[in-house]
Design a protein around this motif. Structure first.
Motif, short mmCIF file in Angstrom:
data_model
loop_
_atom_site.label_atom_id
_atom_site.label_comp_id
_atom_site.label_asym_id
_atom_site.label_seq_id
_atom_site.Cartn_x
_atom_site.Cartn_y
_atom_site.Cartn_z
N UNK A 12 -90.75 -43.33 8.25
CA UNK A 12 -89.75 -43.16 9.31
C UNK A 12 -88.41 -43.68 8.80
N UNK A 13 -87.36 -42.90 9.01
CA UNK A 13 -85.99 -43.35 8.76
C UNK A 13 -85.28 -43.50 10.10
N UNK A 14 -84.62 -44.62 10.29
CA UNK A 14 -83.70 -44.77 11.41
C UNK A 14 -82.31 -44.36 10.92
N UNK A 15 -81.60 -43.61 11.72
CA UNK A 15 -80.27 -43.16 11.34
C UNK A 15 -79.27 -43.61 12.40
N UNK A 16 -78.24 -44.33 11.94
CA UNK A 16 -77.23 -44.86 12.85
C UNK A 16 -75.87 -44.38 12.33
N UNK A 17 -75.29 -43.45 13.04
CA UNK A 17 -74.02 -42.85 12.61
C UNK A 17 -72.85 -43.49 13.35
N UNK A 18 -71.97 -44.15 12.61
CA UNK A 18 -70.75 -44.72 13.18
C UNK A 18 -69.51 -44.12 12.51
N UNK A 19 -69.66 -42.92 11.96
CA UNK A 19 -68.54 -42.32 11.23
C UNK A 19 -67.38 -41.94 12.14
N UNK A 38 -80.35 -55.82 8.15
CA UNK A 38 -81.13 -56.57 7.16
C UNK A 38 -82.17 -57.44 7.86
N UNK A 39 -81.74 -58.13 8.89
CA UNK A 39 -82.64 -59.00 9.66
C UNK A 39 -83.76 -58.18 10.28
N UNK A 40 -83.42 -57.10 10.98
CA UNK A 40 -84.42 -56.31 11.71
C UNK A 40 -85.38 -55.61 10.76
N UNK A 41 -84.84 -54.95 9.73
CA UNK A 41 -85.69 -54.22 8.79
C UNK A 41 -86.50 -55.21 7.95
N UNK A 42 -85.85 -56.29 7.52
CA UNK A 42 -86.53 -57.28 6.69
C UNK A 42 -87.66 -58.00 7.41
N UNK A 43 -87.55 -58.11 8.73
CA UNK A 43 -88.58 -58.78 9.52
C UNK A 43 -89.55 -57.80 10.18
N UNK A 44 -89.44 -56.51 9.81
CA UNK A 44 -90.37 -55.52 10.34
C UNK A 44 -90.12 -55.12 11.77
N UNK A 45 -88.91 -55.41 12.28
CA UNK A 45 -88.58 -55.09 13.66
C UNK A 45 -87.87 -53.74 13.80
N UNK A 46 -87.61 -53.10 12.67
CA UNK A 46 -86.97 -51.78 12.64
C UNK A 46 -87.43 -51.06 11.39
N UNK A 47 -87.56 -49.74 11.45
CA UNK A 47 -87.86 -49.00 10.21
C UNK A 47 -86.66 -49.04 9.25
N UNK A 48 -86.89 -48.64 8.03
CA UNK A 48 -85.79 -48.51 7.05
C UNK A 48 -84.68 -47.66 7.68
N UNK A 49 -83.44 -48.02 7.39
CA UNK A 49 -82.32 -47.44 8.12
C UNK A 49 -81.23 -46.95 7.17
N UNK A 50 -80.62 -45.82 7.54
CA UNK A 50 -79.39 -45.36 6.90
C UNK A 50 -78.30 -45.41 7.96
N UNK A 51 -77.21 -46.09 7.62
CA UNK A 51 -76.07 -46.18 8.55
C UNK A 51 -74.85 -45.60 7.87
N UNK A 52 -74.13 -44.73 8.57
CA UNK A 52 -72.88 -44.16 8.04
C UNK A 52 -71.72 -44.73 8.84
N UNK A 53 -70.64 -45.06 8.14
CA UNK A 53 -69.52 -45.71 8.83
C UNK A 53 -68.19 -45.40 8.15
N UNK A 54 -67.17 -45.31 8.98
CA UNK A 54 -65.80 -45.01 8.54
C UNK A 54 -64.87 -45.94 9.31
#
Length: 279
Positions: A12-19, A38-54
């Motif tokens: 599962x990938x979590x995708x968070x778009x803030x572009x 980092x905290x959420x994914x590292x502690x297993x509270x969220x799937x691996x995530x891709x975040x886009x930002x501008x």
């Protein structure tokens, strides 16, 4: 399958778009967002995530940059050009953010297996190569002398840098961050940083060797590929690519349950930035 391929092909990938939504906000919020992830994914509270930002015109300084002999003069120069200076919490030196620069964070967990620093860089390198099939065989990773924020994982085409990678590690989570100069002029961005260092050093002898910027060694992807990409085009590509890399892509920004932790990391980033810029 290599570790790099394995890390990209998540269940599962979590995708968070803030572009779009993050443009007018301080880039400090983005660094707090990556600490949160980092905290959420590292502690297993969220799937691996891709975040886009501008972000709108900002120069993100490294730790060494705030130690420039004439750092106030250098910051005032940036402000006079319409750029807000901030200090980031990951490695490297000054970089330019504006509406033509797309930032991507890939946030991974070390719960099951450790990820060394070179592997973190290789994950992002492969991600960018997959993102631009029209540049197949052309994207290289080595230090581009004369670029701003030089490093061994400068991404270039034909000897001209268009991207740089950094990492942030926190609570068994790893955020690998890349800035992609998509639109506009890479050399104009480089010239801004060249002048920043001129104002900051003013001929003084320094313990740290600040880069001597050559604007001719930097370019945008549009310049290098003869393309007319927009940042939004690349964000769409990322979404499509994640669906190829995973059977489950969840588009999700910060949740109500995560907000308290986000505000904790935001305050920490803001306080640290204020302390750094006041020195």
């Amino acid at each position: 399958m290599s570790q790099t391929e394995d890390l990209l092909q998540q269940e599962t990938w979590r995708f968070w778009d803030q572009s779009l939504s993050g443009k007018s906000r301080s880039a400090l919020e983005s660094f707090a967002s990556d600490d949160l992830l980092c905290h959420l994914v590292g502690q297993g509270q969220s799937p691996a995530t891709v975040r886009t930002w501008v972000h709108d015109n900002t120069v993100v300084l490294g730790i060494q940059d705030h130690r420039l002999p004439f750092v106030e003069d250098a910051q005032n120069f940036l402000r006079s050009q319409g750029y807000a200076p901030i200090v980031r919490n990951s490695g490297g030196l000054a970089v330019v953010l504006d509406e033509g620069v797309l930032n991507i964070s890939i946030v991974l967990s070390e719960i099951d297996k450790s990820i060394d620093i070179p592997t973190g860089y290789e994950v992002m390198l492969e991600f960018v190569r997959l993102l631009f099939p029209e540049a197949e065989g052309k994207i290289e990773a080595y230090e581009i002398v004369g670029s701003y924020c030089p490093g061994s994982y400068d991404l270039s085409i034909g000897g001209k840098k268009f991207a740089g990678i950094s990492q942030r590690r926190l609570r068994q989570g790893i955020a690998v961050q890349v800035y992609l100069c998509v639109e506009g002029s890479g050399s104009e961005r480089a010239d801004l940083i060249r002048q920043f260092y001129e104002y900051g050093v003013q001929g003084e002898e320094t313990k740290f060797s600040y880069p001597v910027i050559n604007p001719d060694v930097m370019a945008s992807l549009n310049e290098l590929l003869g393309a007319s990409f927009t940042v939004e085009d690349i964000v769409i590509r990322i979404q499509q690519m994640l669906h190829h890399l995973s059977t489950n892509v969840v588009s999700q920004s910060v949740t109500q349950e995560e907000m308290e932790l986000y505000l904790f990391y935001l305050q920490r980033v803001v306080d640290r930035n204020k302390k750094m810029l006041e020195k």
